[in-house]
Design a protein around this motif. Sequence first.
Motif, PDB file in Angstrom:
ATOM      1  N   VAL A  72       0.856  -1.184   0.000  1.00  0.00           N
ATOM      2  CA  VAL A  72       0.000   0.000   0.000  1.00  0.00           C
ATOM      3  C   VAL A  72       0.892   1.235   0.000  1.00  0.00           C
ATOM      4  CG1 VAL A  72      -1.743   1.332   1.254  1.00  0.00           C
ATOM      5  CG2 VAL A  72      -1.898  -1.168   1.191  1.00  0.00           C
ATOM      6  N   VAL A  73       0.617   2.161  -0.916  1.00  0.00           N
ATOM      7  CA  VAL A  73       1.330   3.435  -0.990  1.00  0.00           C
ATOM      8  C   VAL A  73       0.404   4.525  -0.464  1.00  0.00           C
ATOM      9  CG1 VAL A  73       2.481   5.100  -2.496  1.00  0.00           C
ATOM     10  CG2 VAL A  73       2.655   2.647  -2.968  1.00  0.00           C
ATOM     11  N   LEU A  74       0.869   5.270   0.531  1.00  0.00           N
ATOM     12  CA  LEU A  74       0.068   6.308   1.172  1.00  0.00           C
ATOM     13  C   LEU A  74       0.539   7.682   0.702  1.00  0.00           C
ATOM     14  CD1 LEU A  74       0.078   4.893   4.837  1.00  0.00           C
ATOM     15  CD2 LEU A  74      -1.726   4.635   3.107  1.00  0.00           C
ATOM     16  N   LEU A  75      -0.352   8.427   0.067  1.00  0.00           N
ATOM     17  CA  LEU A  75      -0.029   9.746  -0.470  1.00  0.00           C
ATOM     18  C   LEU A  75      -0.687  10.815   0.400  1.00  0.00           C
ATOM     19  CD1 LEU A  75      -0.504   9.000  -4.276  1.00  0.00           C
ATOM     20  CD2 LEU A  75       1.591   8.837  -2.898  1.00  0.00           C
ATOM     21  N   HIS A  76       0.135  11.670   1.000  1.00  0.00           N
ATOM     22  CA  HIS A  76      -0.337  12.677   1.946  1.00  0.00           C
ATOM     23  C   HIS A  76      -1.002  13.852   1.242  1.00  0.00           C
ATOM     24  CE1 HIS A  76       2.858  15.475   0.826  1.00  0.00           C
ATOM     25  NE2 HIS A  76       3.692  14.453   0.845  1.00  0.00           N
ATOM     26  N   GLY A  77      -1.716  14.662   2.026  1.00  0.00           N
ATOM     27  CA  GLY A  77      -2.376  15.849   1.511  1.00  0.00           C
ATOM     28  C   GLY A  77      -1.508  17.086   1.589  1.00  0.00           C
ATOM     29  N   THR A 140      -1.586  -0.942  -4.104  1.00  0.00           N
ATOM     30  CA  THR A 140      -2.808  -0.205  -3.832  1.00  0.00           C
ATOM     31  C   THR A 140      -2.390   1.226  -3.506  1.00  0.00           C
ATOM     32  OG1 THR A 140      -4.100  -2.092  -3.058  1.00  0.00           O
ATOM     33  CG2 THR A 140      -4.720   0.084  -2.212  1.00  0.00           C
ATOM     34  N   ILE A 141      -2.976   2.187  -4.192  1.00  0.00           N
ATOM     35  CA  ILE A 141      -2.622   3.589  -4.025  1.00  0.00           C
ATOM     36  C   ILE A 141      -3.701   4.272  -3.203  1.00  0.00           C
ATOM     37  CG2 ILE A 141      -2.006   5.739  -5.172  1.00  0.00           C
ATOM     38  CD1 ILE A 141      -0.081   3.426  -5.765  1.00  0.00           C
ATOM     39  N   VAL A 142      -3.305   4.805  -2.039  1.00  0.00           N
ATOM     40  CA  VAL A 142      -4.231   5.492  -1.139  1.00  0.00           C
ATOM     41  C   VAL A 142      -3.855   6.967  -1.114  1.00  0.00           C
ATOM     42  CG1 VAL A 142      -5.103   5.663   1.231  1.00  0.00           C
ATOM     43  CG2 VAL A 142      -4.491   3.421   0.284  1.00  0.00           C
ATOM     44  N   GLY A 143      -4.804   7.846  -1.427  1.00  0.00           N
ATOM     45  CA  GLY A 143      -4.529   9.269  -1.432  1.00  0.00           C
ATOM     46  C   GLY A 143      -5.540  10.040  -0.605  1.00  0.00           C
ATOM     47  N   HIS A 144      -5.021  10.934   0.221  1.00  0.00           N
ATOM     48  CA  HIS A 144      -5.883  11.767   1.059  1.00  0.00           C
ATOM     49  C   HIS A 144      -5.760  13.224   0.634  1.00  0.00           C
ATOM     50  CE1 HIS A 144      -6.226  14.288   4.899  1.00  0.00           C
ATOM     51  NE2 HIS A 144      -7.462  13.967   4.567  1.00  0.00           N
ATOM     52  N   SER A 145      -6.884  13.939   0.536  1.00  0.00           N
ATOM     53  CA  SER A 145      -6.890  15.373   0.248  1.00  0.00           C
ATOM     54  C   SER A 145      -6.193  15.640  -1.086  1.00  0.00           C
ATOM     55  CB  SER A 145      -6.250  16.127   1.418  1.00  0.00           C
ATOM     56  OG  SER A 145      -6.411  17.515   1.290  1.00  0.00           O
ATOM     57  N   THR A 146      -5.168  16.486  -1.119  1.00  0.00           N
ATOM     58  CA  THR A 146      -4.411  16.699  -2.350  1.00  0.00           C
ATOM     59  C   THR A 146      -3.774  15.399  -2.820  1.00  0.00           C
ATOM     60  OG1 THR A 146      -3.977  19.002  -1.803  1.00  0.00           O
ATOM     61  CG2 THR A 146      -2.489  17.975  -3.377  1.00  0.00           C
ATOM     62  N   GLY A 147      -3.416  14.540  -1.872  1.00  0.00           N
ATOM     63  CA  GLY A 147      -2.908  13.221  -2.239  1.00  0.00           C
ATOM     64  C   GLY A 147      -3.925  12.409  -3.009  1.00  0.00           C
ATOM     65  N   GLY A 148      -5.210  12.699  -2.831  1.00  0.00           N
ATOM     66  CA  GLY A 148      -6.244  12.045  -3.619  1.00  0.00           C
ATOM     67  C   GLY A 148      -6.191  12.476  -5.076  1.00  0.00           C
ATOM     68  N   MET A 149      -5.939  13.768  -5.313  1.00  0.00           N
ATOM     69  CA  MET A 149      -5.755  14.239  -6.687  1.00  0.00           C
ATOM     70  C   MET A 149      -4.560  13.553  -7.324  1.00  0.00           C
ATOM     71  SD  MET A 149      -6.470  18.377  -6.398  1.00  0.00           S
ATOM     72  CE  MET A 149      -6.658  18.641  -8.163  1.00  0.00           C
ATOM     73  N   LEU A 150      -3.469  13.441  -6.560  1.00  0.00           N
ATOM     74  CA  LEU A 150      -2.274  12.776  -7.065  1.00  0.00           C
ATOM     75  C   LEU A 150      -2.540  11.294  -7.308  1.00  0.00           C
ATOM     76  CD1 LEU A 150       0.700  12.550  -7.772  1.00  0.00           C
ATOM     77  CD2 LEU A 150       1.206  12.510  -5.311  1.00  0.00           C
ATOM     78  N   ALA A 151      -3.260  10.642  -6.397  1.00  0.00           N
ATOM     79  CA  ALA A 151      -3.562   9.216  -6.558  1.00  0.00           C
ATOM     80  C   ALA A 151      -4.374   8.973  -7.829  1.00  0.00           C
ATOM     81  CB  ALA A 151      -4.313   8.707  -5.337  1.00  0.00           C
ATOM     82  N   PRO A 170     -10.760  13.229  -1.003  1.00  0.00           N
ATOM     83  CA  PRO A 170      -9.887  13.874  -1.983  1.00  0.00           C
ATOM     84  C   PRO A 170     -10.421  15.254  -2.339  1.00  0.00           C
ATOM     85  CG  PRO A 170     -11.344  12.336  -3.091  1.00  0.00           C
ATOM     86  CD  PRO A 170     -11.569  12.155  -1.603  1.00  0.00           C
ATOM     87  N   ILE A 171      -9.527  16.185  -2.618  1.00  0.00           N
ATOM     88  CA  ILE A 171      -9.964  17.424  -3.234  1.00  0.00           C
ATOM     89  C   ILE A 171      -9.878  17.235  -4.746  1.00  0.00           C
ATOM     90  CG2 ILE A 171      -9.331  18.822  -1.251  1.00  0.00           C
ATOM     91  CD1 ILE A 171      -6.868  19.764  -2.819  1.00  0.00           C
ATOM     92  N   GLY A 172     -10.336  18.223  -5.497  1.00  0.00           N
ATOM     93  CA  GLY A 172     -10.331  18.092  -6.948  1.00  0.00           C
ATOM     94  C   GLY A 172     -11.564  17.430  -7.517  1.00  0.00           C
ATOM     95  N   LEU A 173     -12.550  17.128  -6.667  1.00  0.00           N
ATOM     96  CA  LEU A 173     -13.792  16.520  -7.146  1.00  0.00           C
ATOM     97  C   LEU A 173     -14.747  17.559  -7.726  1.00  0.00           C
ATOM     98  CD1 LEU A 173     -14.509  13.883  -4.351  1.00  0.00           C
ATOM     99  CD2 LEU A 173     -13.242  13.612  -6.500  1.00  0.00           C
ATOM    100  N   GLU A 174     -14.311  18.808  -7.721  1.00  0.00           N
ATOM    101  CA  GLU A 174     -15.042  19.882  -8.390  1.00  0.00           C
ATOM    102  C   GLU A 174     -14.010  20.858  -8.932  1.00  0.00           C
ATOM    103  OE1 GLU A 174     -17.455  22.075  -5.580  1.00  0.00           O
ATOM    104  OE2 GLU A 174     -15.963  21.820  -3.989  1.00  0.00           O
ATOM    105  N   TYR A 245      -0.095  25.403  -4.453  1.00  0.00           N
ATOM    106  CA  TYR A 245      -1.481  25.866  -4.505  1.00  0.00           C
ATOM    107  C   TYR A 245      -1.894  26.221  -5.928  1.00  0.00           C
ATOM    108  CZ  TYR A 245      -2.830  25.779   0.347  1.00  0.00           C
ATOM    109  OH  TYR A 245      -3.191  25.345   1.597  1.00  0.00           O
ATOM    110  N   ASP A 246      -0.984  26.810  -6.676  1.00  0.00           N
ATOM    111  CA  ASP A 246      -1.286  27.119  -8.071  1.00  0.00           C
ATOM    112  C   ASP A 246      -1.541  25.841  -8.856  1.00  0.00           C
ATOM    113  OD1 ASP A 246      -1.330  29.288 -10.204  1.00  0.00           O
ATOM    114  OD2 ASP A 246       0.163  27.926 -11.039  1.00  0.00           O
ATOM    115  N   MET A 247      -0.750  24.803  -8.601  1.00  0.00           N
ATOM    116  CA  MET A 247      -0.951  23.500  -9.242  1.00  0.00           C
ATOM    117  C   MET A 247      -2.338  22.950  -8.930  1.00  0.00           C
ATOM    118  SD  MET A 247       1.092  19.919  -8.439  1.00  0.00           S
ATOM    119  CE  MET A 247       0.349  19.768  -6.791  1.00  0.00           C
ATOM    120  N   ILE A 248      -2.706  22.980  -7.673  1.00  0.00           N
ATOM    121  CA  ILE A 248      -3.990  22.417  -7.258  1.00  0.00           C
ATOM    122  C   ILE A 248      -5.158  23.146  -7.921  1.00  0.00           C
ATOM    123  CG2 ILE A 248      -5.525  22.069  -5.284  1.00  0.00           C
ATOM    124  CD1 ILE A 248      -2.922  21.802  -3.574  1.00  0.00           C
ATOM    125  N   TYR A 249      -5.079  24.466  -7.924  1.00  0.00           N
ATOM    126  CA  TYR A 249      -6.171  25.273  -8.470  1.00  0.00           C
ATOM    127  C   TYR A 249      -6.338  25.068  -9.972  1.00  0.00           C
ATOM    128  CZ  TYR A 249      -8.690  29.554  -9.864  1.00  0.00           C
ATOM    129  OH  TYR A 249      -9.574  30.448 -10.405  1.00  0.00           O
TER     130      TYR A 249
END
Length: 341
Positions: A72-77, A140-151, A170-174, A245-249
Amino acid sequence: MLGLDAFAADAVNAGAAPASNAPADDGPAYGPELQGFNYPAPVRQFEFTSQGEALHMAYMDIAPEHPNGRTVVLLHGKNFCGATWESTIERLSTAGYRVIAPDQIGFCKSSKPRRYQFSFQQLARNTHALLESIGVKNATIVGHSTGGMLAIRYALMYPAQTQQLVLVNPIGLEDWKAKGVPSLSVDQWYERELKTTADGIRRYEQATYYSGQWRSDFEPWVQMLAGMYRGPGKKEVAWDSALLYDMIYTQPVVYELGLLKMPTLLLIGQKDTTAIGKDAAAPEVRAKIGHYPELGKSAAKAIPHATLVEFAELGHAPQMQDPAAFHKALLDGLAAVSVKN
């Protein structure tokens, strides 16, 4: 990290009371690569060259006592580090999973390049190169928050190496830009980030991550972030944070959810209200973004092989707010999927 203005404004918008009577910015100072802050497992460094620059990517690689053959790979936010997965690492390792928890470039114990074109594609390539270097071919790729966008981006780029995808609030769902959140320049983000304090972080996290709750075990993660802004590398940390932040937006993933082919588990705290740049938006825009009960359901409908688990009383960080409930749902969801190594 969110700057103080954003932390404080979102906390006010959520109606949060002060998390504690702690001084506004009292605590330890850490280096720009989080020197001085201890992680729950030995930290290794993956050294590589990207965009013509020598970089190093910190990661933890935890081998279980009784392996079950899965990784399991854990991707932080965005406001998190590999260390914030501490309890999840322990639970997964006990259950037999090998666990890899990296700090992405620009975050925590990894390099803070001054000139770097941050993109989710680049971070996914970096992560894939790390996994290849340590012999991980499928995970298995697990991503939380911004890590969810990366996952999500990782799974789209490397579907054959992604056995299962797990998305934790995850963020990025909108698409905030399309919904009317105004653009902030990198320079504007940087000025906001320079104002970061422990008190601003604490208030924001209480309101958004923990649905108004506050416990002493949340405080180390406040100090982890705030400590980098007290240290000698404050400007480096703030600059990379602004670039991120610019990347995320500018790089939403919501339009590609239907392309995910692997089994996907959505673990969604229903009290979450996260939306990047929300405090800079007009009231009528703020009113229509960050609604996770709706976002989770729409994502589950869009992703072909999705399972949705909702936590009615939890916020943006269910793995930290209610570890028992979260880890039961996570382990059940992992066990429900048969994968081939």
